[in-house]
Design a protein around this motif. Sequence first.
Motif, PDB file in Angstrom:
ATOM      1  N   PHE A 137      72.098 -47.737 -53.347  1.00  0.00           N
ATOM      2  CA  PHE A 137      70.894 -47.626 -53.569  1.00  0.00           C
ATOM      3  C   PHE A 137      70.007 -48.880 -53.418  1.00  0.00           C
ATOM      4  O   PHE A 137      68.910 -48.734 -53.308  1.00  0.00           O
ATOM      5  CB  PHE A 137      70.692 -46.725 -54.763  1.00  0.00           C
ATOM      6  N   THR A 138      70.753 -49.947 -53.388  1.00  0.00           N
ATOM      7  CA  THR A 138      69.849 -51.094 -53.406  1.00  0.00           C
ATOM      8  C   THR A 138      69.352 -51.686 -52.069  1.00  0.00           C
ATOM      9  O   THR A 138      68.673 -52.569 -51.777  1.00  0.00           O
ATOM     10  CB  THR A 138      70.843 -52.360 -54.298  1.00  0.00           C
ATOM     11  N   ALA A 139      70.144 -50.942 -51.126  1.00  0.00           N
ATOM     12  CA  ALA A 139      70.006 -51.192 -49.412  1.00  0.00           C
ATOM     13  C   ALA A 139      68.399 -50.831 -49.407  1.00  0.00           C
ATOM     14  O   ALA A 139      68.006 -49.792 -49.756  1.00  0.00           O
ATOM     15  CB  ALA A 139      71.094 -50.506 -48.725  1.00  0.00           C
ATOM     16  N   ASP A 140      67.930 -51.838 -48.096  1.00  0.00           N
ATOM     17  CA  ASP A 140      66.450 -51.424 -47.829  1.00  0.00           C
ATOM     18  C   ASP A 140      66.571 -50.130 -47.078  1.00  0.00           C
ATOM     19  O   ASP A 140      67.375 -49.993 -46.367  1.00  0.00           O
ATOM     20  CB  ASP A 140      66.116 -52.495 -46.806  1.00  0.00           C
ATOM     21  N   PRO A 141      65.650 -49.479 -47.221  1.00  0.00           N
ATOM     22  CA  PRO A 141      65.513 -47.802 -46.713  1.00  0.00           C
ATOM     23  C   PRO A 141      65.062 -48.242 -45.237  1.00  0.00           C
ATOM     24  O   PRO A 141      63.868 -48.564 -45.027  1.00  0.00           O
ATOM     25  CB  PRO A 141      64.518 -47.303 -47.581  1.00  0.00           C
ATOM     26  N   THR A 142      66.143 -47.574 -44.269  1.00  0.00           N
ATOM     27  CA  THR A 142      65.775 -47.786 -42.851  1.00  0.00           C
ATOM     28  C   THR A 142      66.333 -46.677 -42.282  1.00  0.00           C
ATOM     29  O   THR A 142      67.021 -45.785 -42.720  1.00  0.00           O
ATOM     30  CB  THR A 142      66.306 -49.137 -42.224  1.00  0.00           C
ATOM     31  N   GLY A 143      65.952 -46.550 -40.977  1.00  0.00           N
ATOM     32  CA  GLY A 143      66.806 -45.344 -40.227  1.00  0.00           C
ATOM     33  C   GLY A 143      65.878 -44.261 -40.097  1.00  0.00           C
ATOM     34  O   GLY A 143      65.064 -43.932 -40.705  1.00  0.00           O
ATOM     35  N   ALA A 144      66.985 -43.233 -40.099  1.00  0.00           N
ATOM     36  CA  ALA A 144      66.508 -41.647 -40.065  1.00  0.00           C
ATOM     37  C   ALA A 144      66.743 -41.137 -41.356  1.00  0.00           C
ATOM     38  O   ALA A 144      67.873 -41.427 -41.968  1.00  0.00           O
ATOM     39  CB  ALA A 144      66.959 -41.196 -38.957  1.00  0.00           C
ATOM     40  N   MET A 145      65.853 -40.238 -42.024  1.00  0.00           N
ATOM     41  CA  MET A 145      66.292 -39.667 -43.168  1.00  0.00           C
ATOM     42  C   MET A 145      65.878 -38.037 -43.207  1.00  0.00           C
ATOM     43  O   MET A 145      64.672 -37.761 -42.574  1.00  0.00           O
ATOM     44  CB  MET A 145      65.607 -40.179 -44.558  1.00  0.00           C
ATOM     45  N   THR A 146      66.719 -37.353 -43.455  1.00  0.00           N
ATOM     46  CA  THR A 146      66.465 -35.883 -43.375  1.00  0.00           C
ATOM     47  C   THR A 146      65.942 -35.193 -44.606  1.00  0.00           C
ATOM     48  O   THR A 146      66.876 -35.599 -45.690  1.00  0.00           O
ATOM     49  CB  THR A 146      67.289 -35.082 -42.622  1.00  0.00           C
ATOM     50  N   GLY A 162      59.644 -48.328 -42.593  1.00  0.00           N
ATOM     51  CA  GLY A 162      60.885 -48.320 -41.725  1.00  0.00           C
ATOM     52  C   GLY A 162      61.692 -47.276 -41.545  1.00  0.00           C
ATOM     53  O   GLY A 162      62.770 -47.337 -40.944  1.00  0.00           O
ATOM     54  N   VAL A 163      61.170 -46.064 -42.155  1.00  0.00           N
ATOM     55  CA  VAL A 163      62.162 -45.086 -42.221  1.00  0.00           C
ATOM     56  C   VAL A 163      61.613 -43.730 -41.136  1.00  0.00           C
ATOM     57  O   VAL A 163      60.232 -43.609 -41.328  1.00  0.00           O
ATOM     58  CB  VAL A 163      62.399 -44.411 -43.508  1.00  0.00           C
ATOM     59  N   GLU A 164      62.518 -43.082 -40.337  1.00  0.00           N
ATOM     60  CA  GLU A 164      61.779 -42.101 -39.625  1.00  0.00           C
ATOM     61  C   GLU A 164      62.405 -40.668 -40.511  1.00  0.00           C
ATOM     62  O   GLU A 164      63.487 -40.557 -40.598  1.00  0.00           O
ATOM     63  CB  GLU A 164      62.580 -42.176 -38.243  1.00  0.00           C
ATOM     64  N   ILE A 165      61.200 -40.085 -40.946  1.00  0.00           N
ATOM     65  CA  ILE A 165      61.610 -38.958 -41.694  1.00  0.00           C
ATOM     66  C   ILE A 165      61.398 -37.708 -40.897  1.00  0.00           C
ATOM     67  O   ILE A 165      60.220 -37.339 -40.657  1.00  0.00           O
ATOM     68  CB  ILE A 165      60.381 -39.019 -43.102  1.00  0.00           C
ATOM     69  N   GLU A 166      62.458 -36.823 -41.369  1.00  0.00           N
ATOM     70  CA  GLU A 166      62.389 -35.456 -40.772  1.00  0.00           C
ATOM     71  C   GLU A 166      62.626 -34.407 -41.657  1.00  0.00           C
ATOM     72  O   GLU A 166      63.522 -34.334 -42.386  1.00  0.00           O
ATOM     73  CB  GLU A 166      63.447 -35.381 -39.543  1.00  0.00           C
ATOM     74  N   LEU A 167      61.518 -33.614 -41.723  1.00  0.00           N
ATOM     75  CA  LEU A 167      61.585 -32.560 -42.786  1.00  0.00           C
ATOM     76  C   LEU A 167      61.828 -31.160 -42.072  1.00  0.00           C
ATOM     77  O   LEU A 167      61.125 -30.785 -41.351  1.00  0.00           O
ATOM     78  CB  LEU A 167      60.323 -32.420 -43.624  1.00  0.00           C
TER      79      LEU A 167
END
Length: 452
Positions: A31-40, A64-69
């Motif tokens: 959980f300490t990693a920088d949030p990046t990439g795709a998140m659903t 920096g996060v691509e959010i798909e809901l």
Amino acid sequence: MRARAGAAGAIAAALLLTGCGGGGAAADADFTADPTGAMTGWGFENTDDVGQARLDHAASQLEGVEIELDQTAFDAQKFTTLAASGNMPDVVQIDRQFVATYAAQGLIMPLDECFAAHEVDAQQRWYPQVVQDVTWQDQVWAVPQFYQPPLILTNTRVMEEAGVSADDLDPSDPEALIAAAEAMTVSEGGSISRVGFDPQGVSKAAMWMLSFGGGIVDESGAPTLDREENVAAAEFLIELYDAQGGFAEVTGLVESFDIFGDGNPYVTDGVGAAVFDQWYVNVLTPYAEQIEIGAVPIRNQEGQPFTATGGSSFVIPASAENPSAACAWALALTDPEAWQAAAEARAETTEAEPERLGINTGLFTGSPESDMQIRDEFASAEGFPGFEEAIEAYYAVAAEGASLGGSPAGQQIQGELENAMQSALLGERSAQEALTAAQEAAQRAYDQVAGG
């Protein structure tokens, strides 16, 4: 009832398929990693002005996060099917009553490290009883949101007509409350045309049991449905309904109410008082010029104000591919800035929609800091003293809430409780008989899932 039983059955069946223990992703989550990439994400249906403002805020914090809901409603059967297949989204919005069930089976991640990584003290951000809703075996398993406490919403016109005062609506004096309900009830031609007091005796049974000093689960999550205090609460509710013509009569009239429209029971004087969560005051705002309302806290048997928690939350499935982004996103949705943005959006909506009559009932976020800030800056019902009283009463009682408790068989326990209350209130069984049978069934369900 059939739908609830189906949901509980779907959970139980899937738990047998998935077994205990989380997947490798849960153990390896950083959980300490920088949030990046795709998140659903999933479970975000019917987003209103409050929800959209918070989504926009969270997106701005995770550029920096691509959010798909997936903006469909949460479904227990779908969740467990996805869990069994390993094809889960990164974050899911669920009712807090599901959290302990999924935590006990290793289907979701504990989030203590998520909070630590973002320097969030759960006990400071949320009400302690709200945190308790999502705590299982001394770990926190979800990011909570919302907490709309129930209390007694009164119809001042009906109470005055019947000679009933707010002091009469006190569960610590059951005889006075039952007499008040009977006085406000109106019967015509053998059928009731007005409910004196609707306690929501089936859906709010667990709350009434807490107010009588009982509870439906113990600290381990095992069911305690047949506790002496619970039986006393059920017997009180039976007497209360019987004094108004019986559970079937009261329920039949209540179910005929157009609670969201022009025929709501406060416009038509179809009820003298009823238990409602805070959201219903907002529903009534377009009718403020037609109704006279007030509010009375539910009280425990010592006469102290009391309410029960409930609401939704965000969980991170054990197989989530981007837990770092999911953690950051869920916390961003519930931080003070998100709620401030939501409150500003609601204030704009209130101003733009004349039918709201300028009444802003505030937001009940699950966070005491945000609640108080929003109340002081935005909550207002100028010119409508009954609404002012109700708004203040809901805010005041929020701190007095108690958690219903978590259990790996929470849904099954709730289902057995509601079935038992239905049976007892209809006179099919005594309160003791109904709750004893419910306890036996709930214990079997608990042993099945907790022993996995």
